[in-house]
Design an enzyme around this catalytic site. Structure first.
Site, mmCIF file in Angstrom:
data_model
loop_
_atom_site.group_PDB
_atom_site.id
_atom_site.type_symbol
_atom_site.label_atom_id
_atom_site.label_comp_id
_atom_site.label_asym_id
_atom_site.label_seq_id
_atom_site.Cartn_x
_atom_site.Cartn_y
_atom_site.Cartn_z
ATOM 1 N N ASP A 35 -66.113 -55.805 -19.416
ATOM 2 C CA ASP A 35 -64.901 -56.612 -19.612
ATOM 3 C C ASP A 35 -63.669 -55.722 -19.479
ATOM 4 O OD1 ASP A 35 -65.701 -55.370 -22.043
ATOM 5 O OD2 ASP A 35 -64.373 -56.679 -23.187
ATOM 6 N N GLU A 83 -65.992 -55.514 -25.311
ATOM 7 C CA GLU A 83 -65.544 -54.277 -25.966
ATOM 8 C C GLU A 83 -64.061 -54.353 -26.213
ATOM 9 O OE1 GLU A 83 -64.216 -50.211 -26.730
ATOM 10 O OE2 GLU A 83 -63.577 -51.475 -25.098
ATOM 11 N N HIS A 90 -55.541 -49.870 -19.081
ATOM 12 C CA HIS A 90 -54.799 -50.993 -19.695
ATOM 13 C C HIS A 90 -53.399 -51.164 -19.093
ATOM 14 C CE1 HIS A 90 -57.382 -51.183 -23.627
ATOM 15 N NE2 HIS A 90 -58.089 -50.788 -22.576
HETATM 16 ZN ZN LIG Z 1 -62.997 -49.071 -22.428
#
Ligand SMILES: [Zn+2]
Length: 381
Positions: free
Chosen positions: A72, A136, A354
Protein backbone atom coordinates in the site's frame (compact mmCIF):
# COMPACT_ATOMS: atom_id res chain seq x y z
CA UNK A 1 9.91 -9.86 -15.18
CA UNK A 2 13.20 -8.27 -14.24
CA UNK A 3 13.51 -6.00 -11.20
CA UNK A 4 12.72 -2.72 -12.98
CA UNK A 5 9.81 -4.22 -14.95
CA UNK A 6 8.32 -5.67 -11.78
CA UNK A 7 8.80 -2.39 -9.88
CA UNK A 8 7.00 -0.53 -12.65
CA UNK A 9 4.12 -2.94 -12.79
CA UNK A 10 3.67 -2.68 -8.98
CA UNK A 11 3.73 1.14 -9.14
CA UNK A 12 1.09 1.04 -11.90
CA UNK A 13 -1.45 -0.24 -9.38
CA UNK A 14 -2.99 2.68 -7.48
CA UNK A 15 -2.86 0.77 -4.19
CA UNK A 16 -3.59 3.61 -1.77
CA UNK A 17 -4.41 2.02 1.62
CA UNK A 18 -6.55 -0.08 1.90
CA UNK A 19 -7.15 -0.50 -1.91
CA UNK A 20 -4.97 -3.31 -3.27
CA UNK A 21 -5.87 -2.47 -6.90
CA UNK A 22 -4.45 -5.74 -8.24
CA UNK A 23 -0.97 -5.23 -6.81
CA UNK A 24 -1.06 -8.42 -4.72
CA UNK A 25 -2.28 -10.42 -7.76
CA UNK A 26 0.79 -9.36 -9.74
CA UNK A 27 3.03 -10.31 -6.86
CA UNK A 28 1.28 -13.62 -6.25
CA UNK A 29 1.59 -14.59 -9.92
CA UNK A 30 5.28 -13.68 -10.02
CA UNK A 31 6.02 -15.64 -6.84
CA UNK A 32 3.94 -18.66 -7.92
CA UNK A 33 5.99 -18.80 -11.13
CA UNK A 34 9.17 -19.07 -9.06
CA UNK A 35 7.66 -21.91 -7.03
CA UNK A 36 6.36 -20.09 -3.95
CA UNK A 37 3.27 -21.33 -2.20
CA UNK A 38 1.01 -18.32 -1.84
CA UNK A 39 -1.76 -17.69 0.60
CA UNK A 40 -3.96 -14.60 0.86
CA UNK A 41 -5.27 -13.35 4.17
CA UNK A 42 -8.21 -10.99 4.16
CA UNK A 43 -8.89 -9.45 7.56
CA UNK A 44 -11.65 -7.20 8.82
CA UNK A 45 -12.33 -5.44 12.05
CA UNK A 46 -15.13 -3.11 13.04
CA UNK A 47 -14.29 0.52 12.40
CA UNK A 48 -11.43 -0.23 10.00
CA UNK A 49 -11.39 -1.10 6.28
CA UNK A 50 -10.95 -4.74 5.16
CA UNK A 51 -7.40 -5.50 4.07
CA UNK A 52 -5.87 -8.08 1.78
CA UNK A 53 -2.47 -9.58 2.66
CA UNK A 54 -0.14 -12.11 1.08
CA UNK A 55 2.10 -14.73 2.67
CA UNK A 56 4.28 -16.62 0.19
CA UNK A 57 6.76 -19.31 1.12
CA UNK A 58 9.39 -21.36 -0.68
CA UNK A 59 10.69 -24.49 1.07
CA UNK A 60 9.76 -25.95 4.43
CA UNK A 61 13.04 -26.49 6.22
CA UNK A 62 14.75 -24.40 8.88
CA UNK A 63 16.07 -21.76 9.04
CA UNK A 64 13.20 -19.61 7.83
CA UNK A 65 14.13 -16.21 6.40
CA UNK A 66 11.21 -13.82 5.93
CA UNK A 67 11.03 -10.55 4.01
CA UNK A 68 8.48 -8.07 5.38
CA UNK A 69 6.94 -5.38 3.25
CA UNK A 70 3.86 -3.43 2.23
CA UNK A 71 2.28 -2.81 -1.16
CA UNK A 72 0.00 0.00 0.00
CA UNK A 73 1.02 3.59 -0.56
CA UNK A 74 0.02 6.95 0.91
CA UNK A 75 -2.34 9.20 -1.08
CA UNK A 76 -0.77 11.22 -3.91
CA UNK A 77 -1.70 14.63 -2.52
CA UNK A 78 -2.36 17.25 -5.16
CA UNK A 79 -2.24 15.42 -8.49
CA UNK A 80 -1.48 18.57 -10.48
CA UNK A 81 1.69 19.10 -8.45
CA UNK A 82 3.24 15.88 -9.84
CA UNK A 83 5.44 16.13 -12.94
CA UNK A 84 3.92 12.86 -14.19
CA UNK A 85 0.95 10.70 -13.33
CA UNK A 86 2.04 9.13 -9.97
CA UNK A 87 0.73 5.73 -11.09
CA UNK A 88 2.48 5.79 -14.47
CA UNK A 89 6.06 4.87 -13.55
CA UNK A 90 8.32 7.27 -15.43
CA UNK A 91 12.08 7.13 -16.04
CA UNK A 92 13.88 10.48 -16.10
CA UNK A 93 17.60 11.23 -15.76
CA UNK A 94 18.35 7.81 -14.31
CA UNK A 95 15.55 8.01 -11.75
CA UNK A 96 12.24 6.19 -11.55
CA UNK A 97 9.25 8.34 -10.53
CA UNK A 98 5.95 7.15 -9.12
CA UNK A 99 4.06 6.73 -5.86
CA UNK A 100 5.65 3.84 -3.95
CA UNK A 101 8.99 4.02 -5.81
CA UNK A 102 10.85 4.62 -2.54
CA UNK A 103 8.27 3.40 -0.02
CA UNK A 104 8.45 0.54 -0.88
CA UNK A 105 7.48 -1.20 -4.10
CA UNK A 106 11.01 -1.16 -5.56
CA UNK A 107 12.30 -3.06 -2.52
CA UNK A 108 9.62 -5.73 -2.91
CA UNK A 109 10.50 -6.17 -6.59
CA UNK A 110 14.21 -6.27 -5.69
CA UNK A 111 13.64 -8.99 -3.12
CA UNK A 112 11.45 -11.09 -5.44
CA UNK A 113 14.10 -10.96 -8.19
CA UNK A 114 16.96 -11.56 -5.76
CA UNK A 115 15.14 -14.65 -4.45
CA UNK A 116 14.48 -15.92 -7.99
CA UNK A 117 18.19 -15.63 -8.80
CA UNK A 118 19.17 -17.27 -5.52
CA UNK A 119 16.75 -20.18 -5.82
CA UNK A 120 17.67 -20.84 -9.46
CA UNK A 121 21.41 -20.95 -8.76
CA UNK A 122 21.73 -22.49 -5.32
CA UNK A 123 20.84 -25.62 -3.44
CA UNK A 124 20.11 -24.53 0.09
CA UNK A 125 18.68 -25.86 3.33
CA UNK A 126 15.97 -23.61 4.68
CA UNK A 127 13.01 -21.57 3.52
CA UNK A 128 12.36 -18.06 2.25
CA UNK A 129 9.08 -16.22 2.61
CA UNK A 130 7.49 -12.86 1.93
CA UNK A 131 4.89 -11.38 4.24
CA UNK A 132 3.32 -8.52 2.32
CA UNK A 133 0.54 -6.41 3.75
CA UNK A 134 -1.61 -3.75 2.13
CA UNK A 135 -2.14 -1.99 5.46
CA UNK A 136 1.08 -0.42 6.70
CA UNK A 137 0.43 3.22 5.86
CA UNK A 138 -3.10 3.00 7.30
CA UNK A 139 -4.32 1.80 10.69
CA UNK A 140 -2.05 -1.30 10.47
CA UNK A 141 -4.71 -3.30 12.31
CA UNK A 142 -5.64 -5.80 9.58
CA UNK A 143 -2.11 -6.26 8.31
CA UNK A 144 1.21 -7.74 9.41
CA UNK A 145 0.18 -8.20 13.04
CA UNK A 146 -2.79 -10.39 12.16
CA UNK A 147 -0.97 -12.34 9.44
CA UNK A 148 1.75 -13.23 11.95
CA UNK A 149 -0.84 -14.33 14.53
CA UNK A 150 -2.58 -16.46 11.90
CA UNK A 151 0.48 -18.18 10.42
CA UNK A 152 1.87 -18.91 13.89
CA UNK A 153 -1.46 -20.51 14.79
CA UNK A 154 -0.85 -22.77 11.79
CA UNK A 155 2.55 -23.81 13.11
CA UNK A 156 4.74 -21.41 11.14
CA UNK A 157 7.98 -20.19 12.72
CA UNK A 158 10.20 -17.42 11.38
CA UNK A 159 13.86 -17.27 12.42
CA UNK A 160 14.96 -13.95 10.92
CA UNK A 161 13.12 -11.13 9.22
CA UNK A 162 14.35 -8.38 6.95
CA UNK A 163 11.94 -5.48 6.46
CA UNK A 164 12.50 -3.60 3.20
CA UNK A 165 11.45 -0.09 4.27
CA UNK A 166 13.59 2.76 2.95
CA UNK A 167 16.30 3.14 5.61
CA UNK A 168 18.96 5.30 3.94
CA UNK A 169 18.87 9.10 4.48
CA UNK A 170 20.93 10.26 1.44
CA UNK A 171 23.00 7.45 -0.03
CA UNK A 172 22.31 3.77 -0.59
CA UNK A 173 24.20 1.76 2.02
CA UNK A 174 24.33 4.39 4.74
CA UNK A 175 22.03 2.80 7.25
CA UNK A 176 20.65 -0.52 8.46
CA UNK A 177 18.01 -0.30 11.17
CA UNK A 178 18.17 -2.80 14.01
CA UNK A 179 15.60 -1.32 16.35
CA UNK A 180 13.12 1.45 16.75
CA UNK A 181 12.08 3.81 19.47
CA UNK A 182 8.71 3.41 21.15
CA UNK A 183 5.92 5.95 20.85
CA UNK A 184 3.50 7.03 23.58
CA UNK A 185 0.91 9.77 23.26
CA UNK A 186 -0.95 11.43 26.14
CA UNK A 187 -3.96 13.73 26.12
CA UNK A 188 -4.96 15.46 29.33
CA UNK A 189 -7.72 17.83 30.23
CA UNK A 190 -7.73 19.96 33.41
CA UNK A 191 -11.12 21.15 34.69
CA UNK A 192 -11.48 24.27 36.83
CA UNK A 193 -14.39 26.64 37.31
CA UNK A 194 -15.50 29.11 34.68
CA UNK A 195 -16.31 32.69 35.68
CA UNK A 196 -15.72 36.41 35.35
CA UNK A 197 -12.06 37.44 35.22
CA UNK A 198 -12.88 40.37 37.48
CA UNK A 199 -13.94 38.02 40.28
CA UNK A 200 -11.12 35.44 40.54
CA UNK A 201 -12.30 34.43 44.01
CA UNK A 202 -15.34 32.81 42.34
CA UNK A 203 -13.39 30.99 39.63
CA UNK A 204 -10.69 28.34 39.36
CA UNK A 205 -8.46 28.86 36.34
CA UNK A 206 -7.43 25.49 34.79
CA UNK A 207 -4.67 27.23 32.81
CA UNK A 208 -2.80 27.94 36.07
CA UNK A 209 -2.64 24.22 36.76
CA UNK A 210 -1.99 23.23 33.15
CA UNK A 211 1.01 25.56 32.77
CA UNK A 212 2.58 24.18 35.95
CA UNK A 213 2.10 20.64 34.61
CA UNK A 214 3.57 21.65 31.24
CA UNK A 215 6.53 23.33 32.92
CA UNK A 216 7.39 20.14 34.81
CA UNK A 217 7.02 18.10 31.63
CA UNK A 218 9.26 20.43 29.61
CA UNK A 219 11.96 20.15 32.27
CA UNK A 220 11.87 16.35 32.41
CA UNK A 221 15.09 14.61 31.47
CA UNK A 222 14.12 11.04 30.76
CA UNK A 223 17.55 9.48 30.14
CA UNK A 224 20.93 10.03 28.51
CA UNK A 225 20.38 7.62 25.63
CA UNK A 226 22.76 4.73 24.94
CA UNK A 227 25.17 3.47 22.28
CA UNK A 228 22.21 2.33 20.22
CA UNK A 229 19.58 4.95 21.04
CA UNK A 230 19.33 8.73 21.26
CA UNK A 231 17.92 10.10 24.55
CA UNK A 232 14.15 9.62 24.96
CA UNK A 233 12.36 12.78 23.93
CA UNK A 234 9.07 14.33 24.94
CA UNK A 235 7.30 16.93 22.78
CA UNK A 236 4.21 18.89 23.71
CA UNK A 237 2.16 19.09 20.53
CA UNK A 238 -0.98 20.92 21.57
CA UNK A 239 -2.36 23.31 24.22
CA UNK A 240 -5.95 24.54 24.13
CA UNK A 241 -8.62 25.89 26.46
CA UNK A 242 -12.37 25.90 26.24
CA UNK A 243 -13.90 28.74 24.24
CA UNK A 244 -14.76 31.89 26.03
CA UNK A 245 -14.44 35.63 25.82
CA UNK A 246 -11.54 37.85 26.87
CA UNK A 247 -13.26 38.42 30.21
CA UNK A 248 -13.99 34.78 30.99
CA UNK A 249 -11.86 32.28 32.89
CA UNK A 250 -12.25 29.03 30.89
CA UNK A 251 -13.84 25.92 32.30
CA UNK A 252 -11.08 23.59 31.11
CA UNK A 253 -7.64 23.53 29.52
CA UNK A 254 -6.03 20.61 27.75
CA UNK A 255 -2.70 19.47 26.41
CA UNK A 256 -1.27 16.72 24.22
CA UNK A 257 2.20 15.25 24.08
CA UNK A 258 4.16 12.57 22.27
CA UNK A 259 7.14 10.67 23.65
CA UNK A 260 9.62 8.81 21.46
CA UNK A 261 11.47 6.62 23.91
CA UNK A 262 14.27 4.09 24.06
CA UNK A 263 14.63 0.75 25.83
CA UNK A 264 15.42 2.46 29.16
CA UNK A 265 11.66 2.93 29.52
CA UNK A 266 8.39 1.15 29.03
CA UNK A 267 5.02 2.74 28.37
CA UNK A 268 4.15 1.89 32.00
CA UNK A 269 7.23 3.53 33.52
CA UNK A 270 6.58 6.68 31.47
CA UNK A 271 2.93 6.77 32.52
CA UNK A 272 4.05 6.59 36.16
CA UNK A 273 6.37 9.58 35.69
CA UNK A 274 3.62 11.60 34.02
CA UNK A 275 0.93 10.54 36.50
CA UNK A 276 3.13 11.80 39.36
CA UNK A 277 3.31 15.21 37.69
CA UNK A 278 -0.44 15.31 37.05
CA UNK A 279 -1.10 14.35 40.68
CA UNK A 280 1.33 16.91 42.05
CA UNK A 281 -0.66 19.75 40.49
CA UNK A 282 -4.21 18.49 40.91
CA UNK A 283 -4.42 16.19 43.95
CA UNK A 284 -5.75 17.92 47.05
CA UNK A 285 -6.99 20.83 44.90
CA UNK A 286 -10.36 21.55 43.34
CA UNK A 287 -8.97 20.78 39.90
CA UNK A 288 -10.08 17.61 38.13
CA UNK A 289 -7.99 15.96 35.47
CA UNK A 290 -8.76 13.42 32.73
CA UNK A 291 -5.83 11.57 31.18
CA UNK A 292 -5.85 9.38 28.06
CA UNK A 293 -2.85 7.42 26.87
CA UNK A 294 -2.30 5.86 23.47
CA UNK A 295 0.59 3.45 22.93
CA UNK A 296 1.43 3.01 19.25
CA UNK A 297 4.74 1.14 19.51
CA UNK A 298 7.11 -0.36 22.05
CA UNK A 299 10.83 0.20 21.60
CA UNK A 300 13.00 -2.71 20.58
CA UNK A 301 16.59 -3.51 19.77
CA UNK A 302 17.69 -6.59 17.85
CA UNK A 303 20.69 -8.25 19.47
CA UNK A 304 23.76 -7.74 17.31
CA UNK A 305 25.00 -11.07 16.03
CA UNK A 306 25.29 -13.22 12.92
CA UNK A 307 22.11 -11.92 11.26
CA UNK A 308 22.74 -8.18 11.75
CA UNK A 309 26.37 -8.72 10.68
CA UNK A 310 25.32 -10.53 7.49
CA UNK A 311 22.96 -7.69 6.59
CA UNK A 312 25.61 -5.03 7.25
CA UNK A 313 28.42 -6.93 5.48
CA UNK A 314 26.24 -7.56 2.40
CA UNK A 315 25.28 -3.87 2.23
CA UNK A 316 28.91 -2.79 2.63
CA UNK A 317 30.12 -5.28 0.04
CA UNK A 318 27.77 -4.11 -2.73
CA UNK A 319 27.76 -0.37 -1.97
CA UNK A 320 31.33 0.14 -0.71
CA UNK A 321 29.85 2.05 2.22
CA UNK A 322 30.17 1.42 5.96
CA UNK A 323 26.54 1.03 6.98
CA UNK A 324 25.59 2.37 10.38
CA UNK A 325 23.39 0.15 12.56
CA UNK A 326 20.75 2.61 13.72
CA UNK A 327 17.47 2.91 15.63
CA UNK A 328 16.36 6.34 14.38
CA UNK A 329 13.16 7.27 12.60
CA UNK A 330 9.50 6.49 13.00
CA UNK A 331 7.78 3.17 13.49
CA UNK A 332 7.38 0.38 10.92
CA UNK A 333 5.95 -3.13 10.82
CA UNK A 334 9.25 -4.31 12.32
CA UNK A 335 7.46 -3.53 15.61
CA UNK A 336 5.20 -6.57 14.95
CA UNK A 337 7.92 -8.95 13.71
CA UNK A 338 10.09 -8.26 16.76
CA UNK A 339 7.66 -10.26 18.92
CA UNK A 340 8.39 -13.38 16.86
CA UNK A 341 11.97 -13.25 15.57
CA UNK A 342 15.10 -11.16 15.12
CA UNK A 343 14.44 -8.31 12.73
CA UNK A 344 16.51 -5.80 10.78
CA UNK A 345 15.53 -3.27 8.13
CA UNK A 346 17.26 -2.25 4.95
CA UNK A 347 15.97 -0.54 1.84
CA UNK A 348 16.38 2.43 -0.47
CA UNK A 349 16.80 6.16 0.17
CA UNK A 350 13.72 7.49 1.95
CA UNK A 351 14.13 11.17 1.16
CA UNK A 352 11.17 11.46 -1.25
CA UNK A 353 8.92 8.89 0.44
CA UNK A 354 5.35 10.21 0.83
CA UNK A 355 6.30 13.32 -1.21
CA UNK A 356 5.10 14.73 -4.53
CA UNK A 357 7.34 13.30 -7.30
CA UNK A 358 8.50 10.37 -5.16
CA UNK A 359 11.49 8.79 -6.94
CA UNK A 360 14.55 6.57 -6.59
CA UNK A 361 17.72 6.01 -8.60
CA UNK A 362 17.27 3.13 -11.03
CA UNK A 363 20.84 2.00 -10.29
CA UNK A 364 19.95 1.79 -6.60
CA UNK A 365 17.07 -0.61 -7.32
CA UNK A 366 19.48 -2.93 -9.15
CA UNK A 367 22.02 -2.62 -6.34
CA UNK A 368 19.34 -3.34 -3.76
CA UNK A 369 18.53 -6.56 -5.62
CA UNK A 370 22.24 -7.50 -5.46
CA UNK A 371 22.34 -6.68 -1.74
CA UNK A 372 19.29 -8.84 -1.01
CA UNK A 373 20.81 -11.63 -3.12
CA UNK A 374 24.08 -11.41 -1.14
CA UNK A 375 22.17 -11.45 2.15
CA UNK A 376 20.38 -14.66 1.11
CA UNK A 377 23.61 -16.30 -0.02
CA UNK A 378 25.41 -15.46 3.22
CA UNK A 379 22.43 -16.31 5.40
CA UNK A 380 22.04 -19.82 4.00
CA UNK A 381 25.79 -20.57 3.73
ZN1 LIG B 1 6.83 2.14 4.14
Amino acid sequence: MNTIELTKSLISCPSVTPENAGVLDILEEELSNIGFECKRYNFSEKGTPDVDNLFAKFGSEEPHFCFGGHTDVVPIGEEGAWSNNPFEPTEKNGNLYGRGASDMKSAIAAFVCATKEFINNNKFKGSVSLLITNDEEGPAINGTKKVLEEIYKNGEKIDSCLVGEPTCPNKLGEMVKIGRRGSLMAKFNVFGKQGHVAYPEWTLNPIDSLTKIMNDIINLKLDEGSDDFPPSNIEIVKITSSDGATNVVPQNASGQLNIRYNVNHTAESLKNILNDIFKKHTEGTNYQIDIDYYESAEPFLTKKGRFTQIVKDSVDQITGMQAKLSTTGGTSDARFFKDYCEVAEFGLIGETAHQIDENVKIDDIEKLKDIYHTILKNYFS
